[in-house]
Each structure stands twice: as C-alpha cells, then as structure tokens.
Design a protein around this motif. Sequence first.
Motif, mmCIF file in Angstrom:
data_model
loop_
_atom_site.group_PDB
_atom_site.id
_atom_site.type_symbol
_atom_site.label_atom_id
_atom_site.label_comp_id
_atom_site.label_asym_id
_atom_site.label_seq_id
_atom_site.Cartn_x
_atom_site.Cartn_y
_atom_site.Cartn_z
ATOM 1 N N LYS A 1 1.069 -0.721 -0.482
ATOM 2 C CA LYS A 1 0.154 -0.271 -0.583
ATOM 3 C C LYS A 1 0.877 1.678 0.057
ATOM 4 O O LYS A 1 0.951 2.556 -0.527
ATOM 5 C CB LYS A 1 -1.136 -0.106 1.120
ATOM 6 C CG LYS A 1 -1.626 1.224 1.035
ATOM 7 C CD LYS A 1 -2.290 1.203 0.526
ATOM 8 C CE LYS A 1 -3.460 2.936 0.644
ATOM 9 N NZ LYS A 1 -4.337 3.242 -0.441
ATOM 10 N N ARG B 1 2.915 6.895 -5.749
ATOM 11 C CA ARG B 1 2.151 8.641 -6.743
ATOM 12 C C ARG B 1 2.618 9.849 -6.067
ATOM 13 O O ARG B 1 3.078 11.139 -7.237
ATOM 14 C CB ARG B 1 0.926 8.470 -6.361
ATOM 15 C CG ARG B 1 -0.066 7.137 -7.441
ATOM 16 C CD ARG B 1 -1.043 7.569 -6.727
ATOM 17 N NE ARG B 1 -1.708 9.040 -7.255
ATOM 18 C CZ ARG B 1 -2.657 8.954 -9.007
ATOM 19 N NH1 ARG B 1 -2.239 8.008 -9.638
ATOM 20 N NH2 ARG B 1 -2.992 9.843 -8.917
ATOM 21 N N TYR C 1 -9.316 19.384 -2.696
ATOM 22 C CA TYR C 1 -8.502 18.390 -3.076
ATOM 23 C C TYR C 1 -7.759 18.314 -3.924
ATOM 24 O O TYR C 1 -6.947 17.972 -4.693
ATOM 25 C CB TYR C 1 -7.616 18.221 -1.611
ATOM 26 C CG TYR C 1 -7.859 16.194 -1.660
ATOM 27 C CD1 TYR C 1 -9.158 15.957 -1.157
ATOM 28 C CD2 TYR C 1 -7.621 15.175 -2.397
ATOM 29 C CE1 TYR C 1 -9.689 14.172 -1.040
ATOM 30 C CE2 TYR C 1 -7.611 13.868 -3.068
ATOM 31 C CZ TYR C 1 -8.813 13.365 -2.143
ATOM 32 O OH TYR C 1 -9.134 12.392 -2.248
HETATM 33 N N1 SAJ Z 1 -2.447 15.616 -8.178
HETATM 34 C C1 SAJ Z 1 -1.438 16.356 -8.897
HETATM 35 N N2 SAJ Z 1 -1.014 15.509 -10.364
HETATM 36 C C2 SAJ Z 1 -1.035 14.254 -10.351
HETATM 37 C C3 SAJ Z 1 -2.501 13.316 -9.438
HETATM 38 C C4 SAJ Z 1 -2.933 13.956 -8.390
HETATM 39 O O1 SAJ Z 1 -1.060 16.648 -8.927
HETATM 40 O O2 SAJ Z 1 -0.755 13.807 -11.312
HETATM 41 C C5 SAJ Z 1 -2.978 16.020 -6.851
HETATM 42 C C6 SAJ Z 1 -4.389 15.851 -7.127
HETATM 43 O O3 SAJ Z 1 -4.644 17.626 -6.959
HETATM 44 C C7 SAJ Z 1 -4.169 15.190 -4.907
HETATM 45 C C8 SAJ Z 1 -3.681 14.684 -5.478
HETATM 46 O O4 SAJ Z 1 -2.474 14.939 -5.697
HETATM 47 O O5 SAJ Z 1 -4.301 16.771 -4.184
HETATM 48 C C9 SAJ Z 1 -3.812 12.818 -4.687
HETATM 49 O O6 SAJ Z 1 -4.209 12.436 -6.093
HETATM 50 P P1 SAJ Z 1 -5.652 10.996 -6.199
HETATM 51 O O7 SAJ Z 1 -5.683 11.428 -7.681
HETATM 52 O O8 SAJ Z 1 -3.501 10.246 -5.432
HETATM 53 O O9 SAJ Z 1 -5.987 11.208 -4.938
HETATM 54 P P2 SAJ Z 1 -6.704 10.186 -3.662
HETATM 55 O O10 SAJ Z 1 -5.509 10.652 -3.006
HETATM 56 O O11 SAJ Z 1 -7.857 11.008 -4.075
HETATM 57 O O12 SAJ Z 1 -6.880 8.726 -4.328
HETATM 58 C C10 SAJ Z 1 -5.537 8.169 -3.993
HETATM 59 C C11 SAJ Z 1 -5.394 6.920 -5.174
HETATM 60 N N3 SAJ Z 1 -5.837 7.365 -6.459
HETATM 61 C C12 SAJ Z 1 -5.541 6.580 -7.460
HETATM 62 O O13 SAJ Z 1 -5.142 5.800 -7.651
HETATM 63 C C13 SAJ Z 1 -5.363 8.012 -8.560
HETATM 64 C C14 SAJ Z 1 -4.963 5.597 -4.122
HETATM 65 O O14 SAJ Z 1 -3.324 6.032 -4.219
HETATM 66 C C15 SAJ Z 1 -4.767 5.072 -2.950
HETATM 67 O O15 SAJ Z 1 -5.923 4.411 -3.539
HETATM 68 C C16 SAJ Z 1 -5.963 6.774 -2.161
HETATM 69 O O16 SAJ Z 1 -6.235 7.968 -2.528
HETATM 70 C C17 SAJ Z 1 -6.146 5.662 -0.832
HETATM 71 O O17 SAJ Z 1 -7.079 6.003 -0.508
HETATM 72 O O18 SAJ Z 1 -4.938 6.046 -0.855
#
Ligand code: SAJ
Length: 465
Positions: free
Chosen positions: A218, A225, A336
């Motif tokens: 996890k 990311r 966010y």
């Molecule tokens: N963000 C960027 N650039 C990107 C992608 C995201 O700046 O290219 C920013 C977003 O605006 C946000 C943050 O990062 O502020 C997090 O974005 P996110 O898409 O990872 O969103 P979360 O945290 O809601 O969801 C993530 C899940 N997202 C995806 O897989 C796309 C995953 O990493 C996890 O399953 C989840 O958090 C969790 O609960 O751990």
Amino acid sequence: MSSASRAGRFAGGELTFGVVGLGYVGLPLAVEIGRSGSRVLGFDLDESVVCGINAGRSHVRDVDNGRVSALRRAGRLEASVGTARLTECDVICLCVPTPLSKTRDPDISHILAAGRAVGAALRPGQLVVLESTTYPGTTRDVLLPLVSARGLEVGRDFFLCFSPERVDPGNAVWRTENTPKVIGGITQTCLNAGLDAYGRFIERMVPVSSPEVAELVKLLENTFRAVNIALVNEIAQIADRLGVNVWEVVDAAATKPFGFMKFTPGPGLGGHCIPVDPHYLSWKMRSLDYQARLIELAAEINAEMPHFVVEKVRSALNMARRAVNGSRILILGVAYKPDVDDVRESPALEIIRELEEDGAEVVFHDPHVPVIQWEGRRRHGVEFTEDALEAADAVVLVTDHSALDLERIHRCARILVDSRNATSRVHIGGGKAPGRGWIVKGGEPPGPRRSGSPASGRVGRGDGG
Ligand code: SAJ
C-alpha cells in the motif's frame, strides 16, 4: 473446534461483518458486504454519521442514499456509536483514520483505540482485518498484542490479517468490489480465513506472504504517486525558468506508448493519503536508521507548490501594478482534487493562508464545499457569479471541478492564475484558448526568463507566468 474448522467457517454460511470506521473507506465496504448478502454492523464515533446511516442516508459521495436505505430495509445494515456489539461479528474490518500528528509523525491512535475495543470483545472464531494504511509492522507488533489481550491465540482461536484499502474517491470505474485487494495474514490459517471472508464480495483477492508485505504494498502504491507527482512538479519549476509550458511538455511526453506514465503538475498534494502515507514509511525507516531520501525530497518539492502558485499570483498582480496586499483574490476550488468535497491537506488552504498573510482579502468558491471549518472558524464560500469573478483583482483556479464554467471564468477574470491548466480546455471564439500555463490572463506573453535573473526559488516569468 480446531483452528482449521474455525478458519473454514468463513468459506460458507451466514456471516456477520463488523466495520469499524464508516468513512470514505468503511461505508463503501459495509455497503458492498451488505449487497453480497451478509449482515453488517457498522461502528463509528460520530453520532451524526451513525444516525444518518440508520435513517438510510449516506454521507460519502461515492455511496448513494438508495444503497444505504435498501440495506436498512433489508435489515442487513445497522450502525452504532459504541463497539459493544463487536462480539456479534464473525469478521471485524478496521477502517479507521491514520493521519499525521501535528509534528507530521504517524498518528495511529485510532488503530490503538480500535485494537483495545476488539481485544476487550474478542471471542474464539473471529477474524480481524486491518484496512487502514499504516507502516509495516503495525499489524503484528501493535495490533496483535492488543487483540490478544485476553489470551486467545492468533491462528488457532482467532485470525488476523492486513488488507489495505484501495479507494479512489470519485472513481466510478474502479469501485470496492472490482478493485483487486491485497491481503496478508499473521498465519496461513489467518490468510485462508481472510481470503474466504473477503472473497464473498471482492472479485479478485491478491494473497501475499505476510501482513508486512501487504502494508508495504500500500505504501509503495501511494509513494509511487507522491514521488511521480513531485517529479512533474519539479519539471514545472524547471519549465517555468526555461519559459516553456510544462503542460505542453507533459502532454507530448505522454504520447510515448511505453515506459511513461502521465502525471500533471498542480498546486500541491492534497487528500488524506498521498501527502500522508509516504511519511509513515519514512518515519518507520528513521526508526531503523535509514533515511528514505527520495520520499522526503518528494514531500519537500510537493510542499513547495502552493508557494509557487502564490508567486504566480504575486507576479500577475505586479504586472498590473498591484500588490497582493489589499487585493481581493477569488480562489476557485478548495477541495483537494476535482469532483470531491474533501479539503483535507488541500493545497488551496495553504494558498489562502499565504495570500492572507501578505494582506490579501481572499474569498473562495467551491461547488462541492460551501463552507470550510478552518483555523477555528467557519468560512463560507461566495456564489459563483460574473460579478464575483469581475470583482476580484485576481482569480486563482486551484481545483478544476467539472461543474466550474471555465469559459465564464476565462472571460470574466481580469487576472487568472490557472494551477491545473484547465482553461486550456476552454474554446474561445471558435478556437481553444492558448494553453499558456500558470498565468492565463493578466500576464505578459510567455518568453524565456532574462538570463542572469536571480534563481530566487521564487517563480520567474517563464511559461506565461
Ligand atoms: N495530483 C497531482 N497530479 C497528479 C495526480 C494527482 O497533483 O498527476 C494531486 C491531486 O490533485 C490530489 C493529490 O495529488 O491533490 C492526490 O491525488 P490522487 O489522485 O492520488 O487522489 P486520492 O488521494 O483521492 O486517491 C488516491 C488513489 N488515487 C489513485 O489511484 C488515482 C490511490 O492512490 C489510493 O487508492 C487512495 O488515494 C488511497 O486511499 O490511498
């Protein structure tokens, strides 16, 4: 009853599940379990959450009221505040928050409280599954002693697993039931019990050899990311100094059909996972005398982005011979990320804080967040009107919710700083607005930065900003 027969109980027959923590992870999980035919007892400390669920309402955007009310009518979902009824549950899923403390260290207080409650109620035959994201070792070293408090033996009398949640809020394609789920057990019989129990409502379970593997899986997912977002945010700062539009660079790189995965620069990292989870790993590593440098550096770079956006606002106002101090600034989108209503760790809050510290009068509009409870006070958003757009000395698009009218924003804003390059999607007079990067209106045309200008770490006049 032998441990094998106890573990075998989860393969068939009626089971009652308990879900501790009914937030964005726990409620979808509870609903999926109920929809698969099992009875679910939900537990949450928030009385309003419990009352809402028992009245057939959902407080989680990805779960509609109809699903909750249908399970309530079928008698398969019931919520309560205390954990007194844990003993009725054959399976107990812990979906409690794991935030950071004020000193940015892991705060596992909710896991500790849940572990004590389970330990007090535990009876032979129960399966306990921790779903909350946490550092490797938590399940075995922290939770196991708490739930074993009354002398029951794990793998014989009861079963303990770790299975990380993989919820992507707002994602309608990948939902609880169709997202593959990793699981690791303290013993093989624990793992078997977990696979049987979750296999009732999850399409694909992914067994691994231990809870530590599952815990690290996890953290790898989310650190992956965070680090890649930090990379593209650093490229944004580099492109800015080169006078190059970073979104054009990213879009072109994304045409590579292999060996590249697109991430986009933005105002910073928000949410309760991506900005938080890597800290759990780097904290654990420090306790083992290892510095997770890449993780820590990525966090630093991502944390710079709210300031980067504020510098763009300052620069754009400066070009209009205005100071931040005394300017009225409208922030669009405080959640966010787009199309969610969650403001936890939202970079918008840091942007507001910095602008107000510099004397700006800041207001916000977010179609999903009418009010924010922040720094001890409730702040209401303003209506999204052309007057509100025109009354602002600068408009800052921080989160590009689908509901925002980009054409109107682009048309009415005198100065527009776009931290998501969203307005590049705007069609103006038959053509697309030039994707100009951060300062979309009110700034000078993009051009290379004057050589020799101080690399102050503040942003220059790069790609349209
Ligand atoms: N963000 C960027 N650039 C990107 C992608 C995201 O700046 O290219 C920013 C977003 O605006 C946000 C943050 O990062 O502020 C997090 O974005 P996110 O898409 O990872 O969103 P979360 O945290 O809601 O969801 C993530 C899940 N997202 C995806 O897989 C796309 C995953 O990493 C996890 O399953 C989840 O958090 C969790 O609960 O751990």
